[in-house]
Write an enzyme that holds these catalytic residues in place. Structure first.
Site, PDB file in Angstrom:
ATOM      1  N   ARG A  51      45.565  21.757 -31.858  1.00 48.09           N
ATOM      2  CA  ARG A  51      44.631  22.782 -31.375  1.00 48.09           C
ATOM      3  C   ARG A  51      44.685  22.940 -29.860  1.00 48.09           C
ATOM      4  O   ARG A  51      44.318  23.966 -29.333  1.00 48.09           O
ATOM      5  CB  ARG A  51      43.204  22.395 -31.780  1.00 48.09           C
ATOM      6  CG  ARG A  51      42.739  23.170 -32.987  1.00 48.09           C
ATOM      7  CD  ARG A  51      41.323  22.875 -33.248  1.00 48.09           C
ATOM      8  NE  ARG A  51      41.048  21.457 -33.028  1.00 48.09           N
ATOM      9  CZ  ARG A  51      39.989  20.821 -33.470  1.00 48.09           C
ATOM     10  NH1 ARG A  51      39.083  21.467 -34.145  1.00 48.09           N
ATOM     11  NH2 ARG A  51      39.797  19.542 -33.247  1.00 48.09           N
ATOM     12  N   GLU A 215      45.987 -10.380 -38.118  1.00 48.26           N
ATOM     13  CA  GLU A 215      46.063  -9.687 -36.826  1.00 48.26           C
ATOM     14  C   GLU A 215      45.132 -10.363 -35.843  1.00 48.26           C
ATOM     15  O   GLU A 215      44.110 -10.928 -36.229  1.00 48.26           O
ATOM     16  CB  GLU A 215      45.647  -8.226 -36.989  1.00 48.26           C
ATOM     17  CG  GLU A 215      46.535  -7.430 -37.926  1.00 48.26           C
ATOM     18  CD  GLU A 215      46.125  -5.965 -37.974  1.00 48.26           C
ATOM     19  OE1 GLU A 215      46.693  -5.181 -37.209  1.00 48.26           O
ATOM     20  OE2 GLU A 215      45.215  -5.624 -38.754  1.00 48.26           O
ATOM     21  N   ASP A 234      41.680  -0.246 -45.800  1.00 53.23           N
ATOM     22  CA  ASP A 234      42.609  -0.072 -44.684  1.00 53.23           C
ATOM     23  C   ASP A 234      43.933  -0.806 -44.907  1.00 53.23           C
ATOM     24  O   ASP A 234      44.983  -0.324 -44.483  1.00 53.23           O
ATOM     25  CB  ASP A 234      41.939  -0.567 -43.394  1.00 53.23           C
ATOM     26  CG  ASP A 234      42.779  -0.310 -42.156  1.00 53.23           C
ATOM     27  OD1 ASP A 234      43.185   0.847 -41.956  1.00 53.23           O
ATOM     28  OD2 ASP A 234      43.026  -1.272 -41.388  1.00 53.23           O
ATOM     29  N   HIS A 239      49.034  -1.464 -47.863  1.00 49.94           N
ATOM     30  CA  HIS A 239      50.106  -2.346 -47.380  1.00 49.94           C
ATOM     31  C   HIS A 239      50.284  -3.605 -48.240  1.00 49.94           C
ATOM     32  O   HIS A 239      51.385  -3.932 -48.670  1.00 49.94           O
ATOM     33  CB  HIS A 239      49.839  -2.775 -45.937  1.00 49.94           C
ATOM     34  CG  HIS A 239      49.640  -1.639 -44.983  1.00 49.94           C
ATOM     35  ND1 HIS A 239      50.299  -0.439 -45.094  1.00 49.94           N
ATOM     36  CD2 HIS A 239      48.853  -1.513 -43.884  1.00 49.94           C
ATOM     37  CE1 HIS A 239      49.936   0.367 -44.103  1.00 49.94           C
ATOM     38  NE2 HIS A 239      49.045  -0.263 -43.362  1.00 49.94           N
TER      39      HIS A 239
HETATM   40  C1  BG6 Z   1      47.431   0.213 -40.175  1.00 48.36           C
HETATM   41  C2  BG6 Z   1      45.978  -0.151 -40.229  1.00 48.36           C
HETATM   42  O1  BG6 Z   1      47.794   0.939 -41.323  1.00 48.36           O
HETATM   43  O2  BG6 Z   1      48.204  -0.972 -40.093  1.00 48.36           O
HETATM   44  C3  BG6 Z   1      45.573  -0.956 -39.014  1.00 48.36           C
HETATM   45  O3  BG6 Z   1      45.192   1.038 -40.299  1.00 48.36           O
HETATM   46  C4  BG6 Z   1      46.488  -2.150 -38.852  1.00 48.36           C
HETATM   47  O4  BG6 Z   1      44.228  -1.380 -39.105  1.00 48.36           O
HETATM   48  C5  BG6 Z   1      47.950  -1.741 -38.917  1.00 48.36           C
HETATM   49  O5  BG6 Z   1      46.210  -2.730 -37.594  1.00 48.36           O
HETATM   50  C6  BG6 Z   1      48.862  -2.960 -38.945  1.00 48.36           C
HETATM   51  O6  BG6 Z   1      50.195  -2.556 -38.817  1.00 48.36           O
HETATM   52  P1  BG6 Z   1      51.304  -3.509 -38.184  1.00 48.36           P
HETATM   53  O7  BG6 Z   1      52.577  -2.760 -38.371  1.00 48.36           O
HETATM   54  O8  BG6 Z   1      50.930  -3.696 -36.746  1.00 48.36           O
HETATM   55  O9  BG6 Z   1      51.250  -4.796 -38.948  1.00 48.36           O
END
Ligand code: BG6
Length: 483
Positions: A51, A215, A234, A239
């Site tokens: 936008r 993390e 999330d 994942h």
């Molecule tokens: C994302 C999540 O899909 O993956 C995040 O929304 C997360 O919360 C991230 O931090 C982790 O990805 P990577 O590649 O850093 O392990």
């Protein structure tokens, strides 16, 4: 080692949300890396759309700054100037007609068209509809959609139905960037390219499997989004679920998109509902240096989890009796992602009690230091009888392949190039996403219905104590979280 980068066909890639955070951090720097690697053909073009209203020149400045911030190693600044010439910008109104005619003028007929929807899912339908209306979609068109793909089964089905009105499933690329990680693909190579592992890859030989994605970062800056999601939506629904599928699936007959995705889908459908006492949810506390989850999320009464650990049963012939333990969380003691396949004890120890208990563990490290380690039992060297010790057969890929090995592209780079090549193997099919939500929904509804609050845990720890208990009470233990 000779470079084996094969340029893809000429393309126009339009990034809706072209000035957004994902474009800035991942998509545009990733494209530049592919440009440096020689994979982007000379005639390829990238068109940012959003936008806002920068000119081409201002957009190029934005992209230059993004690349300078995120491509810090071996950046070729002359190549960057050439790359920037391939960039254009169109100011577009997703919900109105503004900018579409201009975009239609810009997109060339005789190349591959990829439209990256790096925008809120509420705009997917509008974008899809207008692409058609303005003659921007044809057989050479692919759309790329980002997670979150819905927040439950109902919303995911609605999104799938909206996209299906305008595009065939073969044109829809649902990204889960974990599938683009080098080691995740290596998982398939290791399982199905060797005879060594597959005969042992079942409940007869495997005691349990652990999947950890830890993390160190908190949710600061993304608190508003995260507080509505939590670790389950999330990370686990997408994942970790994908990792579980690749570990648990049957060998596909071919490495082709639908053969692989059919097998993953069967795994998701074989997952048992998860008992409440097999789930531990956590929320990080603050200490002097870092603030608590609730402060990060700006929600003093938040019941959202920033950590989850769970025990999952896969009900099929291969895995019945072998639990999968999954855990993921923010603000933990290290950033590390790994899968550990913990094999059973040898059926009979000829070395007697004093030799102790020894187990083979295959560890697959996704990050950092991608690689695999197989723990094997050997005799402790030296005199003094038969004492057993465990040693790692360690294969850090960077060491094993040597300094000249081609650098693995980052997940987003690889996936975008797969989109251009038209290869959907590493993308989620609509039915897969729906099946994952169908399994996830009752779990979330369960704790919401019970009004359960997550347990707090210290930042820099391994999560709540209860997560340790989840394993301990079954005579097992989590592997240490360390980088
Ligand atoms: C994302 C999540 O899909 O993956 C995040 O929304 C997360 O919360 C991230 O931090 C982790 O990805 P990577 O590649 O850093 O392990």
């Amino acid at each position: 080692m000779v470079s084996r980068v094969i340029p893809v066909d000429p393309f126009d890639l339009v990034i809706f949300g072209g000035t957004g955070d994902l474009a800035r951090r991942k998509i545009l720097p990733g494209l530049f890396r592919r440009y440096m690697a020689g994979q982007m053909p000379e005639t390829a073009r990238v068109i940012g759309a959003s936008r806002s209203e920068p000119s081409d020149a201002e957009y190029r400045d934005f992209v230059r700054a993004a690349v300078e911030e995120f491509v810090t190693e071996d950046r070729d600044d002359a190549a960057l100037s050439q790359f920037l010439e391939r960039l254009h910008f169109v100011s577009i109104d997703a919900k109105g007609e503004g900018g579409w005619a201009q975009l239609a003028d810009l997109v060339r007929d005789d190349v591959i068209h990829a439209y990256y929807f790096s925008v809120a899912p509420s705009l997917f339908g509008d974008l899809a509809e207008r692409l058609h209306k303005h003659g921007l979609a044809d057989n050479n068109t692919r759309i790329v959609v980002e997670k979150p793909f819905g927040r439950d089964l109902g919303s995911a089905k609605a999104l799938n139905a909206t996209l299906a009105q305008h595009f065939d499933e073969t044109q829809i690329y649902r990204i889960d960037h974990y599938l683009g990680k080098e080691t995740v693909q290596n998982l398939m190579a290791v399982r199905f390219g060797n005879v060594l592992f597959e005969p042992l890859w079942n409940s007869q030989y495997v005691d349990h499997i652990q999947i950890t994605v830890a993390e160190t970062v908190g949710v600061g800056g993304r608190g508003a989004y995260y507080d509505k999601s939590g670790a389950m939506r999330d990370m686990v629904q997408n994942h970790l679920m994908q990792l579980l599928c690749l570990i648990a699936m049957e060998p596909p007959s071919r490495f082709s998109p639908d053969s692989v995705r059919d097998e993953k889908l069967k795994v998701i459908r074989a997952l048992d509902p998860v008992m409440p006492h097999h789930i531990v949810r956590g929320q990080y506390d603050g200490d002097g240096d870092t603030v608590s989850y609730r402060e990060d999320a700006e929600n003093a009464r938040s019941l959202t989890e920033s950590f989850i650990a769970m025990k999952i049963n896969v009900s099929n012939w291969r895995w019945a009796g072998t639990p999968f333990y999954l855990r993921t969380g923010k603000r933990l003691k290290a950033r590390t992602s790994e899968i550990a396949v913990v094999f059973k004890d040898a059926p009979h120890s000829i070395f007697g009690e004093e030799a102790g208990r020894h187990r083979n563990i295959l560890t697959i490290r996704l990050q950092p230091n991608e690689g695999m380690t197989l723990g094997v039992t050997i005799k402790e060297p030296g005199p003094g009888g038969m004492r057993l010790i465990d040693v790692p057969l360690d294969m850090t890929f960077a060491d094993a392949l040597g300094p000249d090995a081609e650098e693995a592209p980052e997940a987003y780079e690889r996936l975008i190039m797969d989109v251009i090549r038209g290869n959907q193997t590493l993308f989620m099919r609509g039915d897969e996403v729906e099946a994952a939500w169908a399994w996830t929904d009752p779990i979330i509804e369960g704790w919401e219905g019970r009004g359960e609050a997550p347990k707090t845990y210290d930042p820099g720890s391994s999560g709540p104590e209860d997560a340790q208990m989840l394993m301990h009470r079954e005579g097992r233990r989590w592997r240490d979280i360390r980088d």
